[in-house]
Design a protein around this motif. Sequence first.
Motif, PDB file in Angstrom:
ATOM      1  N   LEU A   1       0.829  -1.205   0.000  1.00 53.99           N
ATOM      2  CA  LEU A   1       0.000   0.000   0.000  1.00 53.99           C
ATOM      3  C   LEU A   1       0.865   1.258   0.000  1.00 53.99           C
ATOM      4  CD1 LEU A   1      -2.682  -1.039   2.667  1.00 53.99           C
ATOM      5  CD2 LEU A   1      -2.809  -1.271   0.182  1.00 53.99           C
ATOM      6  N   PRO A   2       0.336   2.385  -0.503  1.00 53.28           N
ATOM      7  CA  PRO A   2       1.071   3.663  -0.447  1.00 53.28           C
ATOM      8  C   PRO A   2       1.405   4.028   0.997  1.00 53.28           C
ATOM      9  CG  PRO A   2      -0.849   3.840  -1.879  1.00 53.28           C
ATOM     10  CD  PRO A   2      -0.959   2.513  -1.205  1.00 53.28           C
ATOM     11  N   LEU A   3       2.583   4.572   1.212  1.00 51.43           N
ATOM     12  CA  LEU A   3       3.066   4.848   2.570  1.00 51.43           C
ATOM     13  C   LEU A   3       2.342   6.012   3.246  1.00 51.43           C
ATOM     14  CD1 LEU A   3       6.913   4.441   1.987  1.00 51.43           C
ATOM     15  CD2 LEU A   3       5.367   2.808   3.076  1.00 51.43           C
ATOM     16  N   ASN A   4       1.681   6.894   2.436  1.00 48.09           N
ATOM     17  CA  ASN A   4       1.092   8.119   3.010  1.00 48.09           C
ATOM     18  C   ASN A   4      -0.419   8.051   3.158  1.00 48.09           C
ATOM     19  OD1 ASN A   4       0.613   8.063   0.297  1.00 48.09           O
ATOM     20  ND2 ASN A   4       0.983  10.252  -0.049  1.00 48.09           N
ATOM     21  N   ARG A   5      -1.024   6.888   2.949  1.00 42.09           N
ATOM     22  CA  ARG A   5      -2.486   6.769   3.032  1.00 42.09           C
ATOM     23  C   ARG A   5      -2.906   6.167   4.362  1.00 42.09           C
ATOM     24  NH1 ARG A   5      -4.950   5.875  -2.033  1.00 42.09           N
ATOM     25  NH2 ARG A   5      -6.930   5.696  -0.879  1.00 42.09           N
ATOM     26  N   ASP A   6      -4.016   6.691   4.936  1.00 46.39           N
ATOM     27  CA  ASP A   6      -4.591   6.092   6.137  1.00 46.39           C
ATOM     28  C   ASP A   6      -5.140   4.709   5.805  1.00 46.39           C
ATOM     29  OD1 ASP A   6      -3.950   8.373   7.497  1.00 46.39           O
ATOM     30  OD2 ASP A   6      -5.970   9.232   7.423  1.00 46.39           O
ATOM     31  N   ILE A   7      -5.102   3.805   6.797  1.00 48.08           N
ATOM     32  CA  ILE A   7      -5.491   2.412   6.558  1.00 48.08           C
ATOM     33  C   ILE A   7      -6.538   1.980   7.587  1.00 48.08           C
ATOM     34  CG2 ILE A   7      -4.675   0.015   6.484  1.00 48.08           C
ATOM     35  CD1 ILE A   7      -1.896   1.166   5.765  1.00 48.08           C
ATOM     36  N   VAL A   8      -7.590   1.317   7.100  1.00 48.52           N
ATOM     37  CA  VAL A   8      -8.578   0.683   7.965  1.00 48.52           C
ATOM     38  C   VAL A   8      -8.527  -0.814   7.684  1.00 48.52           C
ATOM     39  CG1 VAL A   8     -11.027   0.418   8.503  1.00 48.52           C
ATOM     40  CG2 VAL A   8     -10.099   2.690   8.000  1.00 48.52           C
ATOM     41  N   ILE A   9      -8.363  -1.619   8.718  1.00 57.65           N
ATOM     42  CA  ILE A   9      -8.444  -3.066   8.531  1.00 57.65           C
ATOM     43  C   ILE A   9      -9.754  -3.531   9.161  1.00 57.65           C
ATOM     44  CG2 ILE A   9      -7.031  -3.572  10.594  1.00 57.65           C
ATOM     45  CD1 ILE A   9      -5.958  -6.013   8.881  1.00 57.65           C
ATOM     46  N   ASP A  10     -10.597  -4.141   8.334  1.00 56.51           N
ATOM     47  CA  ASP A  10     -11.975  -4.466   8.702  1.00 56.51           C
ATOM     48  C   ASP A  10     -12.085  -5.923   9.141  1.00 56.51           C
ATOM     49  OD1 ASP A  10     -14.663  -4.843   8.918  1.00 56.51           O
ATOM     50  OD2 ASP A  10     -15.187  -4.110   6.920  1.00 56.51           O
TER      51      ASP A  10
ATOM     52  N   GLU B   1      -0.377  -5.617  15.724  1.00 56.97           N
ATOM     53  CA  GLU B   1       0.127  -4.650  16.705  1.00 56.97           C
ATOM     54  C   GLU B   1       1.458  -4.049  16.255  1.00 56.97           C
ATOM     55  OE1 GLU B   1       0.206  -6.463  20.541  1.00 56.97           O
ATOM     56  OE2 GLU B   1      -1.962  -6.296  20.805  1.00 56.97           O
ATOM     57  N   ALA B   2       2.337  -4.884  15.685  1.00 55.79           N
ATOM     58  CA  ALA B   2       3.626  -4.387  15.183  1.00 55.79           C
ATOM     59  C   ALA B   2       3.413  -3.437  14.005  1.00 55.79           C
ATOM     60  CB  ALA B   2       4.517  -5.559  14.770  1.00 55.79           C
ATOM     61  N   PHE B   3       2.478  -3.772  13.110  1.00 54.99           N
ATOM     62  CA  PHE B   3       2.209  -2.917  11.950  1.00 54.99           C
ATOM     63  C   PHE B   3       1.604  -1.586  12.394  1.00 54.99           C
ATOM     64  CE2 PHE B   3      -0.348  -1.441   8.335  1.00 54.99           C
ATOM     65  CZ  PHE B   3       0.618  -1.465   7.337  1.00 54.99           C
ATOM     66  N   GLU B   4       0.791  -1.631  13.437  1.00 61.63           N
ATOM     67  CA  GLU B   4       0.190  -0.394  13.965  1.00 61.63           C
ATOM     68  C   GLU B   4       1.270   0.569  14.468  1.00 61.63           C
ATOM     69  OE1 GLU B   4      -3.555   0.886  16.844  1.00 61.63           O
ATOM     70  OE2 GLU B   4      -2.646  -1.087  17.080  1.00 61.63           O
ATOM     71  N   LEU B   5       2.294   0.024  15.125  1.00 60.94           N
ATOM     72  CA  LEU B   5       3.413   0.854  15.585  1.00 60.94           C
ATOM     73  C   LEU B   5       4.158   1.473  14.406  1.00 60.94           C
ATOM     74  CD1 LEU B   5       4.861  -1.316  18.506  1.00 60.94           C
ATOM     75  CD2 LEU B   5       3.560   0.818  18.697  1.00 60.94           C
ATOM     76  N   GLU B   6       4.323   0.696  13.318  1.00 62.46           N
ATOM     77  CA  GLU B   6       4.967   1.230  12.116  1.00 62.46           C
ATOM     78  C   GLU B   6       4.162   2.396  11.551  1.00 62.46           C
ATOM     79  OE1 GLU B   6       6.103  -1.580   9.089  1.00 62.46           O
ATOM     80  OE2 GLU B   6       6.482  -3.143  10.585  1.00 62.46           O
ATOM     81  N   CYS B   7       2.829   2.270  11.568  1.00 66.50           N
ATOM     82  CA  CYS B   7       1.965   3.341  11.067  1.00 66.50           C
ATOM     83  C   CYS B   7       2.100   4.601  11.924  1.00 66.50           C
ATOM     84  CB  CYS B   7       0.512   2.878  11.030  1.00 66.50           C
ATOM     85  SG  CYS B   7       0.190   1.653   9.752  1.00 66.50           S
ATOM     86  N   VAL B   8       2.225   4.415  13.233  1.00 68.99           N
ATOM     87  CA  VAL B   8       2.425   5.561  14.137  1.00 68.99           C
ATOM     88  C   VAL B   8       3.719   6.290  13.782  1.00 68.99           C
ATOM     89  CG1 VAL B   8       2.905   6.230  16.529  1.00 68.99           C
ATOM     90  CG2 VAL B   8       1.081   4.582  16.025  1.00 68.99           C
ATOM     91  N   GLU B   9       4.784   5.530  13.510  1.00 65.19           N
ATOM     92  CA  GLU B   9       6.065   6.133  13.138  1.00 65.19           C
ATOM     93  C   GLU B   9       5.971   6.880  11.812  1.00 65.19           C
ATOM     94  OE1 GLU B   9       8.947   3.019  13.158  1.00 65.19           O
ATOM     95  OE2 GLU B   9       8.914   2.776  15.338  1.00 65.19           O
ATOM     96  N   ARG B  10       5.132   6.367  10.893  1.00 68.40           N
ATOM     97  CA  ARG B  10       4.964   7.012   9.588  1.00 68.40           C
ATOM     98  C   ARG B  10       3.935   8.137   9.633  1.00 68.40           C
ATOM     99  NH1 ARG B  10       3.963   1.712   6.875  1.00 68.40           N
ATOM    100  NH2 ARG B  10       2.007   2.666   6.221  1.00 68.40           N
ATOM    101  N   LYS B  11       3.302   8.336  10.844  1.00 65.88           N
ATOM    102  CA  LYS B  11       2.247   9.339  11.027  1.00 65.88           C
ATOM    103  C   LYS B  11       1.049   9.049  10.116  1.00 65.88           C
ATOM    104  CE  LYS B  11       5.171  13.083  12.734  1.00 65.88           C
ATOM    105  NZ  LYS B  11       6.316  12.217  13.052  1.00 65.88           N
ATOM    106  N   VAL B  12       0.723   7.768  10.028  1.00 70.51           N
ATOM    107  CA  VAL B  12      -0.420   7.297   9.249  1.00 70.51           C
ATOM    108  C   VAL B  12      -1.465   6.767  10.217  1.00 70.51           C
ATOM    109  CG1 VAL B  12      -1.185   5.443   7.701  1.00 70.51           C
ATOM    110  CG2 VAL B  12       0.852   6.755   7.149  1.00 70.51           C
TER     111      VAL B  12
END
Length: 535
Positions: free
Chosen positions: A475-484, A500-511
């Motif tokens: 997925l694009p690095l700058n897009r918000d993500i919803v996992i349903d 949980e690990a991927f969520e932390l990565e998103c926090v670091e990317r400010k996503v």
Amino acid sequence: MNFFSLNIADLKNHFKSDFLSGFLIFLIALPLSLGIAMASGFPAMAGIIAACVGGIIVALFTGSYLTICGPAAGLIVVIINALDTLGKGNAEQGYRLTLAAIFFAGILQIIFGLFRSGKLSSFFPSAAVHGMMAAIGLIIIIKQFFPLLGAKAQGKEIMEVIIELPNAFLHMNPQIAMIGIISLLMLIFIPRINHPLVKKLPVPMLVVLVGIGFDRILHLSEVQEYHVWDQAFEIGPKYLVALPKDVFNGIVNPDFSAIATYEFWIVTLTIALVAALESILSITAIQTIDPLKRKVNFDKDLMALGLGTAISGFLGGLPMIAEIVRSSSNVNNKAISPWSNFFHGAILLFFVLVFPNLLQEIPLASLAAILVMVGWRLANPKEFKHMYQIGFDQFLVFVVTIFFTLKIDLLVGVAAGVATEILVNLIRGLTIGEFFSSNIKVLNLKEHNQPIIVVMKKGATFWNLFKLKQKLYSLPLNRDIVIDFTRVKLIDHSLMEFIEAFELECVERKVKFTKLGMDSFHSYTDYHSSARTRM
């Protein structure tokens, strides 16, 4: 993909930090390489060859930045089994045939990399992988207690060796046991001293130096008899590291005569799979603690490690992995580039060429103590407690993997762990079809003003983890993500752990990362990543 990983710019900019870290890693790698080789039933030079190739050759082509490559304790069990299976009682023949298996295991790893198998670990539940490592740790501890005490196990199977453990204490050699026990106490208590200078000490090398001191005091290189409580004991060179007078005589070529047999390819596949799995887990862990947050090319790293393993096997050495303990030390030493791995191998090669006689003064009991501590780290009681806290299901998978690894072999142990995880998920309500189907869809990918929605259905388990990782990391690095998860019946621990690990990565990317439907699940324990089913 750049062909070479080492470059002159990194050498100029980071020479001081990388060379210093390489030297400090050499101090750890030297005793470990010798100990792992001896514990595997290989000549001591086999460990040195693997460490030198792992540093000098693999560093040229690696896909990671801070991993240190060389022989690993996790492969001891696999190599011992290979020697027994292929040698059929003939140690010399078993050694040469196993070298051929190591060579082809390296070729298989290169193929794994070419076919982009870098996410191989996704197909194994987390608890089974932890169980495999804990079982390896237990086997190392059990087997190394004998050389630590100057005794010898008679049995071949691990269950037979466990039964013999009381005999190790009853028939120990007092002087050798003294060296082993003092070495073990040093490894336990020195790291607990809370002083900045002590914290920087390479304790395994300190243990080796003390062992050399004991050799010179007790004259272990001379066959002699001594008495304790009216009982006679013998000491001599058999309790010391054995190296050829000319280190180049330690280069031994493989015997390819068993290449057409079923046993040969089972051994080869086992070495390749275990080495690849351990490497991927280590590389993943080191990537998360890289201060510069650089992404690793797993497939390129697998190919580099495969090339190193093939070369090592052809020269008479052990297989290699990206080793977690040495790599963690490399990060702590503030290394920046793969040059630190190169320097560790180059310094080790220089030391062996210039000071080979010094290595032959190292007592095997000192190396056994170092390996007992390595085994303890893999099979620490805290790991058992941690798996139980996650949930009884994960503890069961963990224990089943350990039991079958000890009882039969490593591949059967991992397979039993995977089967147990599947059975647990079926008991909790998934059908076989739901478990093995990959129901993952991506919505809103072209709607740039909307968050991307990743929809999962039915079973969200370790079996779907590989495909989920592929989807999320594409997925694009700058897009918000919803996992349903609203149409999911069950989420297992392995997938929760990744989310949980991927969520932390998103926090670091400010996503922004949203988990939709999680409030309608029942968690089996209070642990944050425990398995859960829909209420």
